[in-house]
Design a protein around this motif. Structure first.
Motif, short mmCIF file in Angstrom:
data_model
loop_
_atom_site.label_atom_id
_atom_site.label_comp_id
_atom_site.label_asym_id
_atom_site.label_seq_id
_atom_site.Cartn_x
_atom_site.Cartn_y
_atom_site.Cartn_z
N ARG A 1 0.51 38.52 39.89
CA ARG A 1 -0.02 37.44 39.06
C ARG A 1 -0.76 37.94 37.83
O ARG A 1 -0.67 37.36 36.76
CB ARG A 1 -0.93 36.54 39.91
CG ARG A 1 -1.49 35.36 39.18
CD ARG A 1 -2.40 34.54 40.07
NE ARG A 1 -3.42 35.30 40.75
CZ ARG A 1 -4.54 35.72 40.18
NH1 ARG A 1 -4.78 35.48 38.92
NH2 ARG A 1 -5.44 36.39 40.87
N ALA A 2 -1.48 39.06 37.95
CA ALA A 2 -2.23 39.59 36.81
C ALA A 2 -1.31 40.15 35.73
O ALA A 2 -1.69 40.19 34.56
CB ALA A 2 -3.19 40.68 37.29
N LEU A 3 -0.10 40.55 36.10
CA LEU A 3 0.84 41.12 35.14
C LEU A 3 1.66 40.05 34.43
O LEU A 3 2.17 40.27 33.33
CB LEU A 3 1.78 42.10 35.85
CG LEU A 3 1.12 43.26 36.58
CD1 LEU A 3 2.18 44.10 37.28
CD2 LEU A 3 0.29 44.10 35.63
N PHE A 4 1.78 38.89 35.06
CA PHE A 4 2.63 37.82 34.55
C PHE A 4 2.33 37.42 33.11
O PHE A 4 3.23 37.46 32.26
CB PHE A 4 2.54 36.62 35.51
CG PHE A 4 3.18 35.38 35.00
CD1 PHE A 4 4.56 35.24 35.02
CD2 PHE A 4 2.42 34.34 34.49
CE1 PHE A 4 5.16 34.09 34.53
CE2 PHE A 4 3.01 33.19 34.01
CZ PHE A 4 4.39 33.06 34.03
N PRO A 5 1.08 37.05 32.77
CA PRO A 5 0.83 36.63 31.38
C PRO A 5 1.00 37.76 30.37
O PRO A 5 1.39 37.53 29.22
CB PRO A 5 -0.61 36.11 31.38
CG PRO A 5 -1.22 36.61 32.63
CD PRO A 5 -0.12 36.89 33.60
N LEU A 6 0.76 39.00 30.79
CA LEU A 6 0.94 40.13 29.89
C LEU A 6 2.42 40.33 29.58
O LEU A 6 2.80 40.57 28.43
CB LEU A 6 0.33 41.40 30.48
CG LEU A 6 -1.17 41.37 30.71
CD1 LEU A 6 -1.64 42.65 31.38
CD2 LEU A 6 -1.93 41.13 29.41
N LEU A 7 3.26 40.24 30.61
CA LEU A 7 4.70 40.40 30.40
C LEU A 7 5.21 39.34 29.43
O LEU A 7 5.95 39.65 28.50
CB LEU A 7 5.45 40.31 31.74
CG LEU A 7 6.96 40.43 31.63
CD1 LEU A 7 7.36 41.84 31.21
CD2 LEU A 7 7.61 40.05 32.95
N VAL A 8 4.81 38.10 29.65
CA VAL A 8 5.26 37.00 28.78
C VAL A 8 4.77 37.21 27.35
O VAL A 8 5.54 37.03 26.40
CB VAL A 8 4.79 35.63 29.34
CG1 VAL A 8 5.05 34.51 28.35
CG2 VAL A 8 5.48 35.34 30.67
N THR A 9 3.53 37.62 27.18
CA THR A 9 2.98 37.85 25.85
C THR A 9 3.70 39.00 25.15
O THR A 9 4.01 38.91 23.96
CB THR A 9 1.47 38.11 25.91
OG1 THR A 9 0.83 36.99 26.54
CG2 THR A 9 0.88 38.30 24.52
N ILE A 10 3.99 40.06 25.87
CA ILE A 10 4.72 41.19 25.28
C ILE A 10 6.11 40.74 24.84
O ILE A 10 6.57 41.08 23.75
CB ILE A 10 4.79 42.37 26.27
CG1 ILE A 10 3.40 42.98 26.47
CG2 ILE A 10 5.78 43.43 25.78
CD1 ILE A 10 3.29 43.93 27.65
N GLU A 11 6.75 39.93 25.65
CA GLU A 11 8.09 39.45 25.29
C GLU A 11 8.03 38.55 24.05
O GLU A 11 8.85 38.66 23.16
CB GLU A 11 8.72 38.70 26.47
CG GLU A 11 10.20 38.38 26.27
CD GLU A 11 10.47 37.05 25.59
OE1 GLU A 11 11.48 36.94 24.88
OE2 GLU A 11 9.65 36.11 25.76
N ARG A 12 7.02 37.68 23.99
CA ARG A 12 6.93 36.73 22.87
C ARG A 12 6.45 37.39 21.57
O ARG A 12 6.93 37.05 20.50
CB ARG A 12 5.96 35.58 23.20
CG ARG A 12 6.38 34.68 24.33
CD ARG A 12 7.64 33.89 24.00
NE ARG A 12 7.89 32.85 24.96
CZ ARG A 12 8.68 32.97 26.01
NH1 ARG A 12 9.29 34.10 26.27
NH2 ARG A 12 8.87 31.96 26.83
N LEU A 13 5.50 38.32 21.68
CA LEU A 13 4.84 38.86 20.48
C LEU A 13 5.14 40.32 20.21
O LEU A 13 4.70 40.85 19.18
CB LEU A 13 3.33 38.66 20.60
CG LEU A 13 2.85 37.23 20.80
CD1 LEU A 13 1.34 37.20 20.94
CD2 LEU A 13 3.29 36.33 19.66
N GLY A 14 5.83 40.99 21.12
CA GLY A 14 6.05 42.42 20.98
C GLY A 14 6.97 42.78 19.84
O GLY A 14 7.73 41.94 19.36
N PRO A 15 6.90 44.02 19.39
CA PRO A 15 6.00 45.05 19.90
C PRO A 15 4.54 44.71 19.57
O PRO A 15 4.25 44.19 18.50
CB PRO A 15 6.44 46.33 19.20
CG PRO A 15 7.31 45.90 18.07
CD PRO A 15 7.79 44.51 18.34
#
Length: 174
Positions: A49-63
């Protein structure tokens, strides 16, 4: 003329308070751990659960650099750095040097991570359709238009002395 301005200012003040309350409610719902767990279940994926929002943010805003990612998530840099390392060990993200400054390491979604966020998007759409099924198309379109406009305007306000309110904002929503 002054009385009209006073009435309008009072009305705006009341509506701003109402808007702020609605935003707090939305962010509170979106930041609930149960919401992320529900999204992970709906997507049929296995992810902490702690990794979920980070993964989504990286996908949306990355790099995206870890410092910016931590700032957007409302988390400590060192914690986010460890969590990004965990995402990397799961082959969901890759880290690479910034093209302009090789000292800066950025996170970017991997093909495996993109496949996972695609499943999350399908689950999010399914859940969103259930929420908005009774809405008129025009109302939904207006909500999207106005939220996009608000997001652009408030994003431009960050860092300006007139718009800073320390301590507000909280964690980033998925």
């Amino acid at each position: 003329m002054t009385s009209t301005n006073n009435v309008q200012n009072t009305h705006i003040s009341e509506k701003l308070r109402e808007l702020h309350g609605a935003l707090i409610e939305i962010v509170s719902v979106m930041n609930r751990p149960q919401r992320d767990e529900q999204m992970v279940r709906e997507a049929g994926i296995s992810l902490d659960r702690a990794l979920f929002p980070l993964l989504v943010t990286i996908e949306r805003l990355g790099p995206i650099g870890v410092v910016e990612l931590a700032d957007r998530a409302g988390r400590d840099y060192t914690t986010v750095s460890r969590q990004v390392a965990k995402l990397e060990s799961l082959d969901l993200v890759e880290r690479r040097g910034n093209a302009a400054d090789r000292r800066v390491r950025e996170a970017v979604i991997s093909p495996k991570g993109k496949a996972m966020t695609d499943r999350i998007d399908v689950a999010r759409e399914r859940m969103g359709r259930a929420i908005f099924e009774s809405w008129e198309e025009h109302d939904f379109n207006e909500l999207v238009r106005l939220m996009r406009k608000f997001a652009q305007d408030i994003s431009g306000d960050i860092g300006n002395d007139a718009g800073e309110t320390e301590g507000e904002g909280g964690q980033q929503a998925d």
